[in-house]
Design a protein around this motif. Structure first.
Motif, PDB file in Angstrom:
ATOM      1  N   ASP A 339       0.844  -1.187   0.000  1.00  0.00           N
ATOM      2  CA  ASP A 339       0.000   0.000   0.000  1.00  0.00           C
ATOM      3  C   ASP A 339       0.881   1.239   0.000  1.00  0.00           C
ATOM      4  N   LYS A 342       1.003   3.889   2.791  1.00  0.00           N
ATOM      5  CA  LYS A 342       1.704   3.715   4.066  1.00  0.00           C
ATOM      6  C   LYS A 342       3.174   4.115   4.017  1.00  0.00           C
ATOM      7  N   ARG A 560      -8.371  -0.655   3.068  1.00  0.00           N
ATOM      8  CA  ARG A 560      -7.201  -0.237   3.848  1.00  0.00           C
ATOM      9  C   ARG A 560      -7.472  -0.411   5.346  1.00  0.00           C
ATOM     10  N   THR A 566      -5.126  -3.424   4.151  1.00  0.00           N
ATOM     11  CA  THR A 566      -3.691  -3.149   4.262  1.00  0.00           C
ATOM     12  C   THR A 566      -3.279  -2.624   5.640  1.00  0.00           C
ATOM     13  N   PHE A 568      -3.725   0.369   6.744  1.00  0.00           N
ATOM     14  CA  PHE A 568      -3.388   1.812   6.715  1.00  0.00           C
ATOM     15  C   PHE A 568      -4.166   2.598   7.774  1.00  0.00           C
ATOM     16  N   THR A 569      -5.407   2.222   8.011  1.00  0.00           N
ATOM     17  CA  THR A 569      -6.239   2.965   8.975  1.00  0.00           C
ATOM     18  C   THR A 569      -5.563   3.063  10.342  1.00  0.00           C
TER      19      THR A 569
END
Ligand code: BDP
Length: 684
Positions: A339, A342, A560, A566, A568-569
């Protein structure tokens, strides 16, 4: 030409009683100091009064008149000092200013004062704007301090005269590897910038080629000339440098930041630069990003790289502005777990606290790359012990390339107002870039310039508003978008109420209109690769850049989340993490950035996602027609040159908006085979 003057076009006042009122104060100006910035102040006040009032003011060390304006620093003029209260003196910061109308028994005069020449210059421009807005002078009281210390413009100009992502002609600085002939224009640019409070500029593209690398060597004379122009308007000059300069222009075999020879080389360069340019600002560096060299080539990290340069500049008080736009541009689209969003976080968070004090990390507003809508980059809210500046893109790379009207102030406001919760509730991005929570002045904001050598600077005349608005937000990120818009209209086009109404409507709605007919709900991209203009839904879908929408025939969007995507959150502080993590609480305009969603998912307005895509794309085109209608109503209220220029661009925008609408709608109709409820024309 009128479009060249932008918001400094000082329209002559026709109202005789206002003219008389103004003339009482403005015939006599007292300035009793000297410096190159003071010279600019004299030029500006003389020129503006001359144009606005049609009189030639007297500028002297003193005056016998009992109505006048005085412009002087605190401690430089006894009369002024005798009317300043201690609280006021304390309240004015280094670059701030105070303007006030003073009533003493026999005199009535206006004080413009500050602790620095820069502050006086900003105060003078503020006073001039007061005249442009036709406000009265009898009871002025304004005490303003800039809320961010570093207020910067980044140029992506190359020495051959081209501008990376420039949409308004060629560079105003360079032609054929030398400086342009027209230095007056550069001075006018400095005037425009300082009139809105900009105090720093980087002069060349972040992608630094061999010719540009020579700017810190045998081409330094180019920088010197620019420095001489900008310093008169309180603007510090910076250069982008190539991390591999020791190899490119120094004849060394390596650029390893831990190599002694390399360190020495940079120190010598720094001494050389400061010999020529005593107030040089520092370097801007794009390293290990999109094929630019960097410390990774030598197995060193970004703190090693940045600190090495910082040590070279530190004896001269120079800064290293090191970009966080670091990611692998050779990603594998087949891999659902990599991702790009990130990347910056993962690179810089482990180094938090390791950067020297004269290093500043420059962070793009979003985690991807200047899309029409992105969440705020989670590095804001992550870094606790590192100097930071926010990077915005004024040039409209992904937002219509100055052919489409897209006023970005509302977008920037959302970024600035976003609460990161870094030090608990109330740590907005604007708070962070003020440097206050970090007790540091090495914070601020940078914007990628949108100007070129087109007569009107920005291609689209209304894109001047983005430059103006950017500047005003650097000074005060808390200003309301509507206030900035009104100021700009009044200074640029005048005070007519119909004009104010229509034009501010057009500007304020233009970003969301652009969003409606382009990529939906935060997913971004869907543009033609390379030049990034016009629709191409899968243009970047199966390539190395890490910019995917992951549409299939069930749904679209990037998962995400921590739960199934992924992760990311998780890079956001609470409660932002929870907010983005869950479909129900995720702000809808960012839904597809964070979640992979079925086309029949019901949005809050009870529409399915697919119907939302159809509706917004039809609406977007209708809204552009509405922009055209509103503009046409202004015919006669605006000079013909600017009227026609904007009209022709709006008409072109409409054609391109239709193309966007049809490409996007057709794509999703074919993917889903779900009909538009309203049975409008979609191409099968
Ligand atoms: C991207 C631009 C590219 C820039 C890059 C950057 O497409 O031209 O070099 O950003 O910021 O948006 O370095």
């Amino acid at each position: 030409e009128i479009d060249y003057q932008c918001w400094l076009n000082y329209e002559h006042i026709k109202d005789q009683s206002l003219l008389n009122e103004y003339a009482k104060y403005l015939k006599n100006i007292v300035i009793n100091e000297n410096s190159y910035i003071i010279d600019s102040i004299k030029d500006e006040i003389y020129y503006s009064i001359n144009k606005i009032l049609g009189i030639s003011p007297l500028i002297n060390n003193y005056t016998n008149s009992n109505k006048f304006i005085t412009i002087s620093k605190i401690g430089k003029n006894n009369l002024v000092d005798s009317f300043l209260k201690d609280e006021e003196i304390i309240a004015i910061d280094e670059e701030g200013f105070l303007i006030k109308t003073v009533n003493s028994h026999d005199k009535k005069f206006i004080i413009v004062t500050s602790k620095s020449d820069n502050g006086l210059l900003y105060g003078t421009f503020y006073l001039i704007r007061t005249l442009q807005e036709k406000k009265l002078l009898d009871d002025l009281y304004v005490l303003e301090n800039p809320k961010t210390p570093l207020r910067m413009i980044n140029h992506w100009d190359n020495l051959n005269g081209n501008i990376e992502r420039g949409y308004a002609g060629k560079s105003i600085f360079y032609r054929n590897y030398e400086l342009v002939d027209n230095l007056d224009r550069i001075r006018d640019y400095a005037r425009l910038l300082s009139s809105v409070g900009i105090n720093a500029i980087s002069l060349n593209n972040v992608n630094v080629g061999k010719e540009e690398a020579r700017l810190i060597d045998d081409k330094i004379y180019i920088v010197e000339t620019l420095y001489e122009i900008f310093k008169r308007y309180g603007i510090k000059v910076f250069l982008s440098v190539n991390f591999a300069s020791p190899i490119m222009i120094g004849g060394l075999k390596t650029a390893d930041p831990l190599n002694k020879e390399v360190n020495e080389w940079w120190k010598k360069r720094a001494n050389f630069i400061y010999d020529h340019i005593p107030e040089f600002g520092g370097f801007l560096v794009k390293a290990d990003s999109e094929d630019q060299p960097g410390p990774y080539s030598y197995n060193r990290n970004h703190a090693d790289g940045a600190n090495m340069l910082a040590e070279a500049l530190a004896p001269h008080n120079g800064l290293i502005i090191w970009r966080a736009f670091v990611y692998n541009c050779y990603q594998d689209w087949r891999d659902q777990n990599t991702d790009r969003a990130k990347a910056a976080y993962e690179t810089f968070i482990p180094l938090d606290g390791q950067f020297l004090d004269n290093v500043i990390i420059q962070i793009k507003n979003g985690p991807m790359d200047f899309q029409v809508r992105e969440p705020v980059n989670p590095l804001f809210g992550g870094l606790k012990k590192t100097n930071q500046i926010l990077e915005l893109q004024i040039t409209q790379e992904y937002t219509g390339q100055q052919k489409h009207l897209c006023y970005l102030v509302p977008q920037w406001k959302e970024v600035l107002d976003f609460d990161t919760y870094l030090f608990g509730e109330g740590t907005s991005v604007s708070e962070i870039i003020s440097g206050v929570p970090f007790n540091s002045k090495k914070f601020g904001i940078a914007g990628v310039s949108n100007v070129g050598d087109d007569t009107n600077w920005t291609g689209h005349t209304l894109a001047q508003a983005n430059l103006y608005g950017y500047g005003r937000l650097t000074w005060n990120p808390e200003l309301k978008s509507s206030q900035i818009t009104d100021e700009w209209i009044k200074c640029t086009f005048g005070n007519n109420s119909k004009l104010l109404e229509n034009l501010s409507n057009m500007l304020q709605n233009s970003w969301t209109i652009y969003e409606k007919y382009t990529s939906p709900l935060g997913i971004g991209w869907m543009v033609n690769p390379g030049h990034h203009y016009g629709p191409n839904v899968d243009g970047y879908e199966y390539s190395r850049w890490g910019t995917y929408h992951r549409a299939n025939h069930f749904g679209i969007g990037v998962d995400r989340t921590l739960k199934s995507g992924t992760g990311f959150t998780r890079l956001y502080q609470q409660p932002n993490f929870e907010m983005f993590e869950h479909l129900e609480s995720c702000p809808e305009e960012l839904l597809l950035f964070f979640h992979h969603v079925s086309y029949i998912y019901k949005l809050k307005n009870n529409k399915t996602l697919i119907q939302h895509i159809y509706d917004t794309h039809f609406e977007g085109v209708e809204d552009v027609q509405e922009l055209i209608n509103q503009w046409i109503e202004l015919e006669g209220l605006i000079d013909n040159k600017r009227y026609q220029d904007v009209l022709s661009r709006l008409l072109e925008q409409k054609e391109h908006a239709k193309e966007w609408r049809d490409v996007i709608n057709t794509y999703f109709y074919r993917k889903t085979m779900i009909y538009d409820e309203k049975c409008r024309k979609i191409y099968p």
